[in-house]
Write an enzyme that holds these catalytic residues in place. Structure first.
Site, PDB file in Angstrom:
ATOM      1  N   ASP A  80       0.855  -1.297   0.037  1.00  0.00           N
ATOM      2  CA  ASP A  80      -0.173   0.089   0.062  1.00  0.00           C
ATOM      3  C   ASP A  80       0.868   1.268  -0.091  1.00  0.00           C
ATOM      4  O   ASP A  80       1.974   1.057   0.484  1.00  0.00           O
ATOM      5  CB  ASP A  80      -0.855  -0.094   1.209  1.00  0.00           C
ATOM      6  CG  ASP A  80      -0.299   0.040   2.571  1.00  0.00           C
ATOM      7  OD1 ASP A  80       0.761  -0.735   2.647  1.00  0.00           O
ATOM      8  OD2 ASP A  80      -0.707   0.835   3.531  1.00  0.00           O
ATOM      9  N   GLU A 173       0.067  -1.381   5.509  1.00  0.00           N
ATOM     10  CA  GLU A 173       0.866  -0.785   6.559  1.00  0.00           C
ATOM     11  C   GLU A 173       0.825   0.391   6.779  1.00  0.00           C
ATOM     12  O   GLU A 173       1.146   1.148   8.110  1.00  0.00           O
ATOM     13  CB  GLU A 173       2.636  -1.017   5.813  1.00  0.00           C
ATOM     14  CG  GLU A 173       3.895  -1.025   6.706  1.00  0.00           C
ATOM     15  CD  GLU A 173       4.177   0.456   6.755  1.00  0.00           C
ATOM     16  OE1 GLU A 173       5.148   0.731   7.645  1.00  0.00           O
ATOM     17  OE2 GLU A 173       3.780   1.412   6.082  1.00  0.00           O
ATOM     18  N   ASP A 196      12.010  -1.335   3.630  1.00  0.00           N
ATOM     19  CA  ASP A 196      11.052   0.006   3.586  1.00  0.00           C
ATOM     20  C   ASP A 196      11.940   1.340   4.216  1.00  0.00           C
ATOM     21  O   ASP A 196      10.914   1.960   4.770  1.00  0.00           O
ATOM     22  CB  ASP A 196       9.798  -0.506   4.619  1.00  0.00           C
ATOM     23  CG  ASP A 196       8.724   0.343   4.569  1.00  0.00           C
ATOM     24  OD1 ASP A 196       8.624   1.180   3.669  1.00  0.00           O
ATOM     25  OD2 ASP A 196       8.082   0.295   5.691  1.00  0.00           O
TER      26      ASP A 196
END
EC number: 3.4.11.4
Length: 408
Positions: A80, A173, A196
């Site tokens: 996302d 997330e 990330d």
């Protein structure tokens, strides 16, 4: 590496913006589209145990190609993008051999300027992938996805020695639900890394302790002309509450390891007002002290109110600093740092002024620090990623797999 950019551009073309306040997981249909695409690609690559749960967690295994008791490790990214900025019709710009100065984003007034973002001074000669000034880019975290997928391909094509490599792609997330439905037992890895992070070399194993504070203020509304001694203005009470919160401990006044109070939203009328704060601190004792401070402020402002008027405060912890879990397994960081050095990258251990899925997963029994992606300025129109940084991330993932296989 030839397909790294192609993969990334493919993934950002899909609108996977998540949505807060939605009960279903994933919160948006677009996330399913990317998850199904990734599932198809993983199967085409020949990975095994490819599963997609009803809550949108995609898992797969690249089987070991060497014998022996090698620990299974994992790599995780989220599908996302942030609700803070549109992710629809993303139109990336590729700026090769950046020579400095402002970069025009599309045909509007938006620019990516080294005056506002000095890190650009360090990126001369590199290939930047930017937005067109209308949306975010989605490097958070589609750069991570593209890097993991490319690393899997490199491990296969070059037959690099490795143990079982588990990969997972998670939804939501950005709205704090990514790890809630993650089956750690099914993932079956000894430890993992989220991919990330930000700039090249970043290795993060400390994050905020986080809590949300919701304050409901009930006042009493009467005609202003006859209000003396009767009116209780909920908005005035809200203003008094915020005036008691330390002004120099807000996000815009803090950095590094400093915590903060952040008034995220406030709305209301004379009769009813609602305030939403978030509290962040790396230190657990300071974190608890901040929560107590908010309770003390509410009591102070609410003292002496008419029984029909009141201040209600609800504090809910969101996640905790994963440091205490990760430091119990120092080899996880040692391997990542060695992998970076082997790729001519100097590791930069820095705290995450936020949270990741890895923070929650670490408390669920899966120690999970965070690796860089090569991206910058997430969640907005000035987001960009460095292609060379993405290539470095792939090299580090591959090297981590290789080094782990040597730890028999």
């Amino acid at each position: 590496m030839d397909k790294l950019l192609e993969r990334f551009l493919n993934y950002v073309s899909l609108d996977t913006q998540s949505k807060a306040g939605v009960r279903q997981v994933p919160s948006t249909e677009g996330q399913w589209k990317l998850l199904h695409l990734l599932k198809e690609q993983l199967e085409e690559m020949g990975l095994i145990n490819v599963t997609l749960s009803e809550k949108g967690t995609l898992m797969a295994t690249l089987p070991a190609n060497v014998p022996g008791d090698i620990p299974a490790i994992g790599f995780i990214s989220h599908v996302d993008t942030s609700p803070d900025c549109s992710g629809k019709n993303v139109n990336p710009q590729i700026v090769e051999n950046y020579r400095g100065g402002d970069i025009a984003l599309g045909i509007g007034d938006e620019v990516l300027s080294p005056v506002m973002f000095p890190v650009l001074h360090q990126l001369l000669g590199q290939t930047l992938i930017t937005t067109d000034g209308k949306t975010l880019l989605g490097a958070d975290d589609k750069a991570g996805i593209a890097e993991i997928m490319t690393a899997l391909a490199v491990l296969q094509q070059k037959n690099i020695p490795h143990g079982d490599i588990r990969v997972a792609f998670t939804p939501d997330e950005e709205v704090g639900k990514g790890a809630k439905h993650f089956d750690v037992d099914a993932f079956d890895a000894r430890w993992a890394y989220t991919v990330d992070g930000g700039g090249v070399g970043e290795l993060e194993f400390e994050n905020f302790n986080a809590a949300s504070v919701n304050i409901k203020i009930v006042g009493n509304n009467v005609h202003p002309g006859t209000a003396k001694g009767v009116m209780v203005n909920a908005l005035s009470l809200a203003a008094r509450i915020h005036a008691e919160v330390p002004a120099d401990e807000s996000p815009e006044m803090t950095e590094g390891y400093e915590g903060f109070y952040h008034l995220a939203s406030m709305k209301g009328t004379v009769e009813r007002a609602d305030m939403h704060y978030i509290i962040r601190d790396f230190d657990r004792k300071q974190f608890e002290a901040r929560k107590r401070k908010m309770m003390e402020i509410a009591k102070k402002v609410g003292k002496g109110l008419h029984p029909d008027c009141y201040i209600e405060l609800v504090i809910e912890d969101s996640y905790y600093n994963m440091r205490e879990k990760v430091v119990e397994h120092p080899h996880i960081l040692d391997i990542a740092q060695q992998a970076m050095r082997d790729c001519d990258i100097e590791p930069e251990l820095k705290p995450i002024r936020g949270g990741t899925d890895g923070a929650q997963l670490s408390f669920m029994g899966l120690p999970c620090p965070n690796l860089f992606t090569g991206g910058y300025n997430y969640h907005g129109k000035h987001e960009f990623v460095i292609l060379e940084g993405m290539e470095k991330a792939v090299q580090v993932i591959v090297r981590i797999a290789e080094l782990t296989a040597q730890r028999k």
